[in-house]
Design a protein around this motif. Structure first.
Motif, PDB file in Angstrom:
ATOM      1  N   GLY A   1      -1.884   1.358 152.673  1.00  0.00           N
ATOM      2  CA  GLY A   1      -2.331   2.044 153.883  1.00  0.00           C
ATOM      3  C   GLY A   1      -2.826   3.445 153.584  1.00  0.00           C
ATOM      4  N   ALA A   2      -2.158   4.138 152.650  1.00  0.00           N
ATOM      5  CA  ALA A   2      -2.591   5.482 152.260  1.00  0.00           C
ATOM      6  C   ALA A   2      -3.956   5.442 151.588  1.00  0.00           C
ATOM      7  CB  ALA A   2      -1.560   6.113 151.332  1.00  0.00           C
ATOM      8  N   HIS A   3      -4.176   4.438 150.723  1.00  0.00           N
ATOM      9  CA  HIS A   3      -5.510   4.270 150.137  1.00  0.00           C
ATOM     10  C   HIS A   3      -6.561   4.122 151.244  1.00  0.00           C
ATOM     11  CE1 HIS A   3      -4.689   4.171 145.923  1.00  0.00           C
ATOM     12  NE2 HIS A   3      -3.972   3.052 145.940  1.00  0.00           N
ATOM     13  N   GLY A   4      -6.247   3.303 152.237  1.00  0.00           N
ATOM     14  CA  GLY A   4      -7.200   3.058 153.315  1.00  0.00           C
ATOM     15  C   GLY A   4      -7.501   4.307 154.118  1.00  0.00           C
ATOM     16  N   VAL A   5      -6.461   5.064 154.473  1.00  0.00           N
ATOM     17  CA  VAL A   5      -6.669   6.294 155.236  1.00  0.00           C
ATOM     18  C   VAL A   5      -7.491   7.292 154.438  1.00  0.00           C
ATOM     19  CG1 VAL A   5      -5.489   8.303 156.223  1.00  0.00           C
ATOM     20  CG2 VAL A   5      -4.597   6.009 156.639  1.00  0.00           C
ATOM     21  N   ALA A   6      -7.171   7.437 153.141  1.00  0.00           N
ATOM     22  CA  ALA A   6      -7.911   8.368 152.288  1.00  0.00           C
ATOM     23  C   ALA A   6      -9.375   7.958 152.181  1.00  0.00           C
ATOM     24  CB  ALA A   6      -7.272   8.432 150.908  1.00  0.00           C
ATOM     25  N   ALA A   7      -9.625   6.658 152.084  1.00  0.00           N
ATOM     26  CA  ALA A   7     -11.008   6.185 152.001  1.00  0.00           C
ATOM     27  C   ALA A   7     -11.781   6.564 153.262  1.00  0.00           C
ATOM     28  CB  ALA A   7     -11.031   4.671 151.793  1.00  0.00           C
ATOM     29  N   LEU A   8     -11.187   6.362 154.410  1.00  0.00           N
ATOM     30  CA  LEU A   8     -11.860   6.694 155.667  1.00  0.00           C
ATOM     31  C   LEU A   8     -12.075   8.194 155.801  1.00  0.00           C
ATOM     32  CD1 LEU A   8      -9.982   4.245 158.075  1.00  0.00           C
ATOM     33  CD2 LEU A   8     -12.326   4.032 157.226  1.00  0.00           C
TER      34      LEU A   8
ATOM     35  N   VAL B   1       1.527   8.631 146.475  1.00  0.00           N
ATOM     36  CA  VAL B   1       2.183   9.672 147.270  1.00  0.00           C
ATOM     37  C   VAL B   1       2.238   9.299 148.749  1.00  0.00           C
ATOM     38  CG1 VAL B   1       1.580  11.516 145.662  1.00  0.00           C
ATOM     39  CG2 VAL B   1       0.025  10.972 147.537  1.00  0.00           C
ATOM     40  N   GLY B   2       1.535   8.228 149.130  1.00  0.00           N
ATOM     41  CA  GLY B   2       1.478   7.840 150.529  1.00  0.00           C
ATOM     42  C   GLY B   2       2.826   7.605 151.185  1.00  0.00           C
ATOM     43  N   PRO B   3       3.715   6.773 150.591  1.00  0.00           N
ATOM     44  CA  PRO B   3       5.017   6.545 151.227  1.00  0.00           C
ATOM     45  C   PRO B   3       5.818   7.835 151.440  1.00  0.00           C
ATOM     46  CG  PRO B   3       4.610   4.898 149.535  1.00  0.00           C
ATOM     47  CD  PRO B   3       3.511   5.919 149.408  1.00  0.00           C
ATOM     48  N   ALA B   4       5.760   8.747 150.452  1.00  0.00           N
ATOM     49  CA  ALA B   4       6.499  10.006 150.584  1.00  0.00           C
ATOM     50  C   ALA B   4       5.914  10.865 151.694  1.00  0.00           C
ATOM     51  CB  ALA B   4       6.482  10.764 149.257  1.00  0.00           C
ATOM     52  N   LEU B   5       4.593  10.870 151.836  1.00  0.00           N
ATOM     53  CA  LEU B   5       3.970  11.655 152.904  1.00  0.00           C
ATOM     54  C   LEU B   5       4.321  11.097 154.279  1.00  0.00           C
ATOM     55  CD1 LEU B   5       0.427  12.308 151.366  1.00  0.00           C
ATOM     56  CD2 LEU B   5       2.250  13.989 151.751  1.00  0.00           C
TER      57      LEU B   5
ATOM     58  N   ALA C   1       0.017  -1.530 163.236  1.00  0.00           N
ATOM     59  CA  ALA C   1      -0.975  -2.249 164.041  1.00  0.00           C
ATOM     60  C   ALA C   1      -2.387  -1.943 163.559  1.00  0.00           C
ATOM     61  CB  ALA C   1      -0.822  -1.868 165.509  1.00  0.00           C
ATOM     62  N   LEU C   2      -2.651  -0.685 163.217  1.00  0.00           N
ATOM     63  CA  LEU C   2      -3.975  -0.320 162.695  1.00  0.00           C
ATOM     64  C   LEU C   2      -4.209  -0.956 161.322  1.00  0.00           C
ATOM     65  CD1 LEU C   2      -4.062   3.453 163.705  1.00  0.00           C
ATOM     66  CD2 LEU C   2      -5.283   1.563 164.793  1.00  0.00           C
ATOM     67  N   LEU C   3      -3.174  -0.974 160.505  1.00  0.00           N
ATOM     68  CA  LEU C   3      -3.294  -1.590 159.182  1.00  0.00           C
ATOM     69  C   LEU C   3      -3.586  -3.076 159.297  1.00  0.00           C
ATOM     70  CD1 LEU C   3      -2.974  -1.311 156.085  1.00  0.00           C
ATOM     71  CD2 LEU C   3      -0.543  -1.810 156.403  1.00  0.00           C
ATOM     72  N   LEU C   4      -2.986  -3.717 160.289  1.00  0.00           N
ATOM     73  CA  LEU C   4      -3.155  -5.158 160.470  1.00  0.00           C
ATOM     74  C   LEU C   4      -4.630  -5.538 160.632  1.00  0.00           C
ATOM     75  CD1 LEU C   4      -1.441  -7.768 160.809  1.00  0.00           C
ATOM     76  CD2 LEU C   4      -1.533  -7.358 163.280  1.00  0.00           C
TER      77      LEU C   4
END
Length: 245
Positions: free
Chosen positions: A62-69, A108-112, A138-141
């Motif tokens: 999910g962190a990869h996805g948010v960073a990409a966006l 680092v995503g889980p820690a953030l 829900a957004l990740l889904l």
């Protein structure tokens, strides 16, 4: 969740909003430390870790996805696998700051996420933490592209929904603290496992190695950077949870 009894959609939404924005009583130090102990067991006991590590993978991808966006890339989908690995595919330039940000966000995503949850808990918003995590799932889904990933996110989201909708205030408080501690305490272990795999030559396509190729900075330094960032989140998040000045 208690208090949702009116038939109208507006009343339900209003009741949920009241629950989310109403501060919970300050928990005892014993409860906070007990939640940390439970989370530590989920991280350190091998049998438990084989299952709970999937939650870390969800946060990682999910962190990869948010960073990409955030970096202007187009997110093409996320896959979660039964061996606790995952893959986030984004489209855009194959190099540059956007790709570096995307590749560097995962570990680092889980820690953030845990740090953000710790901040909300320090303000008393235990139910708010649960609903925030539920919204993120829900957004990740919407981006999941394989069956196991779909099942994993639905299972995690279903568990959170059950707690937020039907559990009492005390149970919600405990779950919020356990989940937050887990995200903070679990984040270092995949990085340690990553470096162990790198030493054996089995992780040539890892995030650290991708970053090394993009930046010419050795992968081991990226691993160290991941650990430093995670340690900072753990120290700050832990201090918020135990109410240290």
């Amino acid at each position: 969740m208690r208090g949702v009894s009116a038939p109208g959609t507006g009343s339900v939404v209003g009741d949920v909003w009241d629950q989310v924005t109403t501060a919970s009583p300050v928990p005892s130090a014993g409860l906070v430390l007990a939640a940390a102990a439970v989370a530590l067991v989920l991280v350190l006991v091998p049998g438990a870790w084989r299952r709970t590590r999937h939650l870390v993978t969800i946060a990682h991808e999910g962190a990869h996805g948010v960073a990409a966006l955030l970096s202007g890339r187009r997110l093409a989908g996320i896959r979660l696998h039964s061996d606790t690995s995952g893959l986030t595919v984004s489209k855009g330039r194959s190099s540059g700051p956007g790709m570096v940000l995307t590749a560097g966000a995962g570990y680092v995503g889980p820690a953030l996420v845990g740090l953000g949850a710790a901040y909300l808990l320090s303000r008393g918003y235990a139910v708010g933490v649960l609903w925030a995590l539920l919204v993120l799932l829900a957004l990740l889904l919407l981006q999941i592209r394989n069956f196991f990933g779909l099942w994993s996110v639905l299972l995690a989201g279903g568990g959170l929904f059950a707690v937020t909708w039907w559990a009492g205030d005390g149970v919600q408080l405990v779950v919020a603290y356990v989940v937050t501690w887990f995200l903070l305490l679990a984040a270092p272990r995949p990085v340690v496992e990553l470096q162990q795999e790198r030493r054996r030559g089995r992780a040539r396509s890892s995030d650290a190695d991708v970053l090394a190729r993009l930046t010419r900075v050795p992968g081991v330094l990226w691993v160290g950077g991941f650990l430093l960032g995670i340690a900072g989140c753990l120290l700050l998040g832990g201090s918020l949870l135990v109410r240290l000045p």
